[in-house]
Design a protein around this motif. Structure first.
Motif, PDB file in Angstrom:
ATOM      1  N   SER A 502       0.838  -1.193   0.000  1.00 38.71           N
ATOM      2  CA  SER A 502       0.000   0.000   0.000  1.00 38.71           C
ATOM      3  C   SER A 502       0.873   1.243   0.000  1.00 38.71           C
ATOM      4  O   SER A 502       1.891   1.302   0.695  1.00 38.71           O
ATOM      5  CB  SER A 502      -0.919   0.022   1.221  1.00 38.71           C
ATOM      6  N   ALA A 503       0.466   2.253  -0.776  1.00 41.05           N
ATOM      7  CA  ALA A 503       1.213   3.507  -0.817  1.00 41.05           C
ATOM      8  C   ALA A 503       0.933   4.361   0.409  1.00 41.05           C
ATOM      9  O   ALA A 503       1.680   5.308   0.690  1.00 41.05           O
ATOM     10  CB  ALA A 503       0.853   4.278  -2.088  1.00 41.05           C
ATOM     11  N   GLN A 504      -0.121   4.037   1.159  1.00 42.13           N
ATOM     12  CA  GLN A 504      -0.497   4.799   2.343  1.00 42.13           C
ATOM     13  C   GLN A 504      -0.429   3.907   3.575  1.00 42.13           C
ATOM     14  O   GLN A 504      -0.524   2.676   3.465  1.00 42.13           O
ATOM     15  CB  GLN A 504      -1.928   5.349   2.182  1.00 42.13           C
ATOM     16  N   ALA A 514       5.611   0.095   0.814  1.00 42.20           N
ATOM     17  CA  ALA A 514       4.832   0.291  -0.412  1.00 42.20           C
ATOM     18  C   ALA A 514       5.067  -0.821  -1.428  1.00 42.20           C
ATOM     19  O   ALA A 514       4.133  -1.228  -2.130  1.00 42.20           O
ATOM     20  CB  ALA A 514       5.174   1.646  -1.027  1.00 42.20           C
ATOM     21  N   ASP A 515       6.297  -1.317  -1.539  1.00 42.60           N
ATOM     22  CA  ASP A 515       6.617  -2.372  -2.498  1.00 42.60           C
ATOM     23  C   ASP A 515       6.067  -2.024  -3.872  1.00 42.60           C
ATOM     24  O   ASP A 515       5.367  -2.818  -4.517  1.00 42.60           O
ATOM     25  CB  ASP A 515       6.044  -3.710  -2.007  1.00 42.60           C
ATOM     26  N   ALA A 516       6.412  -0.806  -4.332  1.00 40.98           N
ATOM     27  CA  ALA A 516       5.826  -0.287  -5.568  1.00 40.98           C
ATOM     28  C   ALA A 516       6.083  -1.186  -6.767  1.00 40.98           C
ATOM     29  O   ALA A 516       5.221  -1.332  -7.646  1.00 40.98           O
ATOM     30  CB  ALA A 516       6.377   1.121  -5.833  1.00 40.98           C
ATOM     31  N   ALA A 517       7.255  -1.803  -6.811  1.00 39.46           N
ATOM     32  CA  ALA A 517       7.582  -2.676  -7.941  1.00 39.46           C
ATOM     33  C   ALA A 517       7.075  -4.098  -7.750  1.00 39.46           C
ATOM     34  O   ALA A 517       7.228  -4.929  -8.651  1.00 39.46           O
ATOM     35  CB  ALA A 517       9.096  -2.687  -8.156  1.00 39.46           C
ATOM     36  N   GLY A 518       6.498  -4.380  -6.607  1.00 37.71           N
ATOM     37  CA  GLY A 518       5.956  -5.710  -6.348  1.00 37.71           C
ATOM     38  C   GLY A 518       6.987  -6.783  -6.093  1.00 37.71           C
ATOM     39  O   GLY A 518       6.681  -7.978  -6.156  1.00 37.71           O
TER      40      GLY A 518
END
Length: 568
Positions: A502-504, A514-518
């Protein structure tokens, strides 16, 4: 009265500190202790620091006044570095050690095998790092002396142990005479010649091999990389094996096997040492290179273990519990895992969060680990030091064949120490989704690190507590999960929740990645929201789910605390 040596050990590279002996007259009557750790080597101090981090006071008894002599354990694995990271000393090891990942085996002047240890961008630490044991012990001593929950007593030697139903009574000798110390628990981390093991009349089981090796630490300037070198059947040491490792501060560690008819006393004579070392230098093309001796010793390859690491109120770890051959860097690295596995359990037992029976699972898991290592190490040891004529014929055939057949090369690889996976541990959850995962660490495995950004890795965010890793894209964890977490914490269980994806910030989580790249979700097989892992304080996986609810989490926590655990 016990009179430890007060003269600093001689060394070409390490500045030994002689600490003042702890004297009972300066401290008055002795209160009963929660835990006493006997031995201040890497294993004892890892256990002491792990207990202290969990809020448990302990006393460390060390018979000497300074850290150990000689290089001893010099190669530490990635998993050991991850354990040392939890204790806050990994950075000092990284700053001063020599990382490496390649090993070379030679026969008749030809390289017949090159080992490459895996390493990728998701690994914070190299597979292996070389650093002399006194440095590592010094870093751990500094950390222990700085911790308010650790009472460090130099120059204190245990001479007797009497076991009671709920504590151990210890007789301790010091430079000014003996005193008595009572403790709820006693950790025996006093090394290969364990005095506590002898006092309790406990016997190791397994095999001792006839092959003996000289360890020689020399200072010499060699233009060679930091890679392991192994020489089989060299002309100057026919039928035997030689190992070389670069160490920090211009030192090289040489281990060479003795002929069967040569005694340790003969081998350690200066003339004998010089003859062998000069012959080795000539073999590698550096004849006549000046060198200086720092330290030498002799050891034998042994594969031995106690059948049980718990004897009443006494718990064994490291070389006090098992003796393993150095091939594959198994000694100290296995001891770190012992200490880590013991510390979190003993802390929960001492704080009343779990019953004493949790300690039985320590013995079950670590004895099984030692036996697995002994099985692997036995194969390596029989190759390095063939115990019979038949094994020697087989080894020599492999050596000869390797000169022309590359497929034989991997037989030289003695499978470097790796952390044991507790696949069959009683602490694993029986009702989770372990078998349904397509990726990620399974039951009993250690975690997979993930690079989250510049100088930021997943394991940097995981301490020595239970960890719930929960895949979430929502605003909050499910109410039932939050309720179980709150109940477990109210009962004293150290439990931290990390939301991933999650970004939040996610309500109910202590931190959100966040693990934006998964990358975390991919490597760990977290295929959708609600998937989760439960890690023990030693970071081994004890449960994982494709979809988690409160009931399943409660069941897993109950299993992780062992029989009659209080989390319910």
């Amino acid at each position: 009265m016990h009179q430890p040596c007060e003269q600093a050990r001689r060394s070409l590279y390490y500045d030994y500190r002689v600490h003042a002996a702890w004297r009972p007259s300066a401290h008055g009557p002795q209160a009963r202790q929660a835990v006493v750790v006997v031995g201040s080597g890497p294993v004892g101090l890892t256990a002491a620091l792990g207990l202290a981090q969990a809020g448990v006071r302990c006393v460390v008894l060390e018979s000497e006044l300074q850290v150990s002599e000689g290089s001893r354990a010099i190669v530490f694995t990635r998993r050991s570095m991850e354990i040392l990271q939890q204790l806050g000393v990994a950075d000092r090891v990284s700053q001063n050690g020599l990382p490496w990942r390649f090993g070379n085996s030679f026969y008749r002047g030809q390289r017949v095998y090159r080992m490459e240890a895996p390493h990728d961008p998701d690994d914070r630490f190299f597979p292996l790092i070389n650093l002399q044991q006194p440095f590592l012990e010094g870093y751990l001593v500094d950390a222990a002396l700085a911790h308010p929950l650790i009472d460090f007593r130099w120059g204190n030697r245990v001479t007797q142990v009497r076991q009671q139903a709920d504590h151990a009574q210890i007789e301790v000798d010091t430079p000014e005479g003996p005193y008595t110390l009572d403790s709820d628990w006693l950790i025996a981390a006093d090394g290969a010649r364990s005095g506590l093991r002898s006092l309790l009349n406990l016997k190791l089981e397994g095999a001792s091999y006839e092959g003996r090796f000289v360890i020689a630490d020399i200072r010499i300037d060699l233009p060679l990389p930091t890679e392991r070198l192994a020489f089989f059947d060299p002309d100057w040491n026919p039928g035997n094996t030689v190992l070389m490792h670069r160490q920090p501060h211009g030192l090289w560690r040489i281990d060479y096997q003795l002929p069967a008819d040569e005694s340790p006393e003969q081998a350690l004579q200066p003339e004998a040492l010089a003859q062998r070392i000069n012959a080795l230098l000539a073999q590698i093309g550096h004849a006549g290179q000046p060198w200086e001796m720092d330290w030498s010793s002799v050891y034998s390859a042994r594969t031995l273990t106690l059948p049980d690491y718990r004897c009443g109120r006494v718990l064994f770890a490291g070389d006090a519990a098992h003796l393993l051959p150095i091939f594959g860097v198994r000694g100290a690295n296995t001891g770190f895992q012992d200490a880590q596995a013991l510390a979190w359990r003993l802390a929960l037992v001492q704080r009343g969060v779990a019953s004493e029976r949790l300690l039985d699972s320590y013995s079950q898991e670590r004895v099984a680990a030692a036996r697995e290592i002994i099985d692997e190490a036995g194969k390596s040891t029989r190759f390095m030091t063939p115990p019979t004529r038949g094994f020697r014929l087989l080894r020599d055939a492999v050596l000869s064949l390797s000169l022309s057949q590359p497929f034989v090369g991997p037989l030289y690889h003695w499978r470097t120490s790796r952390p044991h996976e507790y696949r069959h541990s009683a602490l694993n959850s029986a009702g989770d989704d372990n078998a349904l995962f397509q990726a990620g660490p399974g039951h009993g495995a250690t975690p997979q690190n993930v690079n989250l950004g510049p100088d930021d890795y997943l394991l940097d965010h995981l301490g020595a507590v239970f960890h719930l890793l929960y895949a979430s894209t929502g605003e909050a964890l499910p109410d039932t999960v939050q309720a179980v977490v709150a109940q477990a914490r109210a009962q004293g269980l150290p439990l931290r929740v990390t939301a991933i994806g999650s970004a939040q910030p996610v309500a109910g989580a202590d931190q959100t990645l966040a693990d934006a790249a998964g990358r975390v979700r991919q490597r760990w097989g977290l295929r959708g929201p609600g998937a989760a892992y439960l890690l023990r304080p030693d970071q081994h996986v004890c449960a994982r789910w494709l979809s988690l609810d409160g009931h399943r989490l409660q069941s897993a926590l109950r299993s992780a605390l062992g029989p009659t655990g209080v989390a319910s």
